[in-house]
Write an enzyme that holds these catalytic residues in place. Structure first.
Site, PDB file in Angstrom:
ATOM      1  N   ARG A  22      34.467  -5.992  -2.729  1.00 35.71           N
ATOM      2  CA  ARG A  22      35.903  -6.280  -2.673  1.00 35.71           C
ATOM      3  C   ARG A  22      36.629  -5.040  -3.173  1.00 35.71           C
ATOM      4  O   ARG A  22      36.322  -4.532  -4.245  1.00 35.71           O
ATOM      5  CB  ARG A  22      36.280  -7.462  -3.583  1.00 35.71           C
ATOM      6  CG  ARG A  22      35.976  -8.859  -3.127  1.00 35.71           C
ATOM      7  CD  ARG A  22      36.449  -9.221  -1.716  1.00 35.71           C
ATOM      8  NE  ARG A  22      37.754  -8.725  -1.291  1.00 35.71           N
ATOM      9  CZ  ARG A  22      38.934  -9.269  -1.608  1.00 35.71           C
ATOM     10  NH1 ARG A  22      38.985 -10.328  -2.370  1.00 35.71           N
ATOM     11  NH2 ARG A  22      40.061  -8.766  -1.137  1.00 35.71           N
ATOM     12  N   TYR A  50      34.698  -4.924  -7.070  1.00 39.59           N
ATOM     13  CA  TYR A  50      33.461  -5.619  -7.474  1.00 39.59           C
ATOM     14  C   TYR A  50      32.577  -5.922  -6.269  1.00 39.59           C
ATOM     15  O   TYR A  50      33.060  -6.104  -5.158  1.00 39.59           O
ATOM     16  CB  TYR A  50      33.766  -6.886  -8.287  1.00 39.59           C
ATOM     17  CG  TYR A  50      34.673  -7.913  -7.657  1.00 39.59           C
ATOM     18  CD1 TYR A  50      34.180  -8.914  -6.808  1.00 39.59           C
ATOM     19  CD2 TYR A  50      36.034  -7.915  -7.942  1.00 39.59           C
ATOM     20  CE1 TYR A  50      35.026  -9.877  -6.268  1.00 39.59           C
ATOM     21  CE2 TYR A  50      36.881  -8.862  -7.400  1.00 39.59           C
ATOM     22  CZ  TYR A  50      36.361  -9.850  -6.566  1.00 39.59           C
ATOM     23  OH  TYR A  50      37.194 -10.797  -6.028  1.00 39.59           O
ATOM     24  N   HIS A  81      42.154  -5.325  -6.050  1.00 42.24           N
ATOM     25  CA  HIS A  81      43.199  -6.249  -5.600  1.00 42.24           C
ATOM     26  C   HIS A  81      43.726  -7.090  -6.756  1.00 42.24           C
ATOM     27  O   HIS A  81      43.051  -7.286  -7.760  1.00 42.24           O
ATOM     28  CB  HIS A  81      42.684  -7.181  -4.491  1.00 42.24           C
ATOM     29  CG  HIS A  81      41.527  -8.025  -4.918  1.00 42.24           C
ATOM     30  ND1 HIS A  81      40.232  -7.584  -4.886  1.00 42.24           N
ATOM     31  CD2 HIS A  81      41.470  -9.305  -5.381  1.00 42.24           C
ATOM     32  CE1 HIS A  81      39.433  -8.546  -5.311  1.00 42.24           C
ATOM     33  NE2 HIS A  81      40.157  -9.604  -5.632  1.00 42.24           N
ATOM     34  N   TYR A 103      36.001 -10.807 -13.741  1.00 44.03           N
ATOM     35  CA  TYR A 103      36.999 -11.832 -14.066  1.00 44.03           C
ATOM     36  C   TYR A 103      36.611 -12.543 -15.352  1.00 44.03           C
ATOM     37  O   TYR A 103      35.415 -12.782 -15.593  1.00 44.03           O
ATOM     38  CB  TYR A 103      37.067 -12.888 -12.962  1.00 44.03           C
ATOM     39  CG  TYR A 103      37.746 -12.420 -11.708  1.00 44.03           C
ATOM     40  CD1 TYR A 103      39.112 -12.553 -11.542  1.00 44.03           C
ATOM     41  CD2 TYR A 103      36.998 -11.848 -10.679  1.00 44.03           C
ATOM     42  CE1 TYR A 103      39.736 -12.128 -10.380  1.00 44.03           C
ATOM     43  CE2 TYR A 103      37.605 -11.418  -9.516  1.00 44.03           C
ATOM     44  CZ  TYR A 103      38.977 -11.563  -9.375  1.00 44.03           C
ATOM     45  OH  TYR A 103      39.586 -11.125  -8.231  1.00 44.03           O
ATOM     46  N   HIS A 108      45.471 -10.944  -7.201  1.00 45.12           N
ATOM     47  CA  HIS A 108      45.760 -12.219  -6.532  1.00 45.12           C
ATOM     48  C   HIS A 108      47.162 -12.701  -6.893  1.00 45.12           C
ATOM     49  O   HIS A 108      47.583 -12.600  -8.058  1.00 45.12           O
ATOM     50  CB  HIS A 108      44.765 -13.290  -6.984  1.00 45.12           C
ATOM     51  CG  HIS A 108      43.354 -13.041  -6.548  1.00 45.12           C
ATOM     52  ND1 HIS A 108      42.840 -13.559  -5.391  1.00 45.12           N
ATOM     53  CD2 HIS A 108      42.342 -12.331  -7.114  1.00 45.12           C
ATOM     54  CE1 HIS A 108      41.580 -13.188  -5.266  1.00 45.12           C
ATOM     55  NE2 HIS A 108      41.244 -12.439  -6.307  1.00 45.12           N
TER      56      HIS A 108
HETATM   57 FE   LIG Z   1      39.355 -11.421  -6.370  1.00 49.82          FE
END
Ligand SMILES: [Fe+2]
Length: 218
Positions: free
Chosen positions: A149, A138, A152, A99, A154
């Site tokens: 995870r 990640y 995905h 991110y 969000h």
């Molecule tokens: Fe996330």
């Protein structure tokens, strides 16, 4: 059909379907999209470009690294009515699973050409659409967890008169879905609403994912 047999038939149908006591309105109601955790990586820094093409930042020489995909869908209420002008706030990790957020401890590369965040508005039919990069998975090792995870995106959907919905979209066929701790928190009978199938966009040939979101009326 005689009256008596029609009554018997109605009773039988009610027993089979288990909906005999529901009003017609409830019978038609669609389930609200399951909520998922917002997570710690919602963008915090103002960003010049939050348009519907996350794969390219205005003014940059090249697009983001990774596989370009299209995501589209509708925002509806539980009666199937479109929610117009809803704010659809989308954010995600880049191709490498990182991110653009100061708190992300992942050491995977940042991508200075990836927008990573979009702020969209639904049209009169409740539709939204955006172009992005298929997000990377990640690791959760920063939480002392061995799991990952799965891929995905969000979503945070808001519109006055409806309950805010914070959730995540997943990619059908991702092998990491089965071990994902957040997917596991969604009710099993509604989990399929969050896992979308890949199609090919007829106009561009790009992978296309349809993700509809259902809001509760406040
Ligand atoms: Fe996330």
């Amino acid at each position: 059909m005689k009256e008596i047999s029609r009554r018997k038939l109605t009773k039988k149908v009610a027993i089979v379907t288990g909906v005999g006591l529901l009003s017609p309105g409830l019978l038609m109601a669609a389930p609200v999209t399951p909520a998922q955790v917002e997570g710690p990586f919602h963008p915090i820094d103002a960003q010049g470009d939050t348009d519907l093409d996350l794969s390219y930042i205005a003014g940059h020489i090249k697009p983001a690294t990774g596989e370009v995909i299209l995501v589209r869908g509708r925002v509806l209420d539980t009666q199937g009515q479109p929610v117009a002008n809803a704010l659809v706030d989308v954010w995600q990790a880049n191709h490498h699973g990182r991110y653009s957020h100061p708190e992300d401890p992942n050491t995977a590369p940042l991508d200075p050409d990836f927008q990573g965040w979009g702020l969209l508005r639904t049209d009169a039919q409740g539709r939204y659409a955006f172009k992005t990069i298929r997000p990377g998975a990640y690791p959760l090792s920063f939480l002392g967890d061995q799991r990952w995870r799965c891929r995905h995106i969000h979503f945070k959907v808001t519109q006055p008169g409806y309950d805010e919905l914070i959730t995540q979209m997943y990619f059908q066929g991702d092998p990491l879905i089965a071990q994902d701790l957040e997917v596991a928190k969604a009710p099993p009978e509604l989990r399929h609403l969050l896992i979308v199938k890949q199609h090919a966009d007829q106009a561009t040939g790009l992978p296309l994912f349809d993700f509809d979101l259902t809001l509760a009326i406040a």
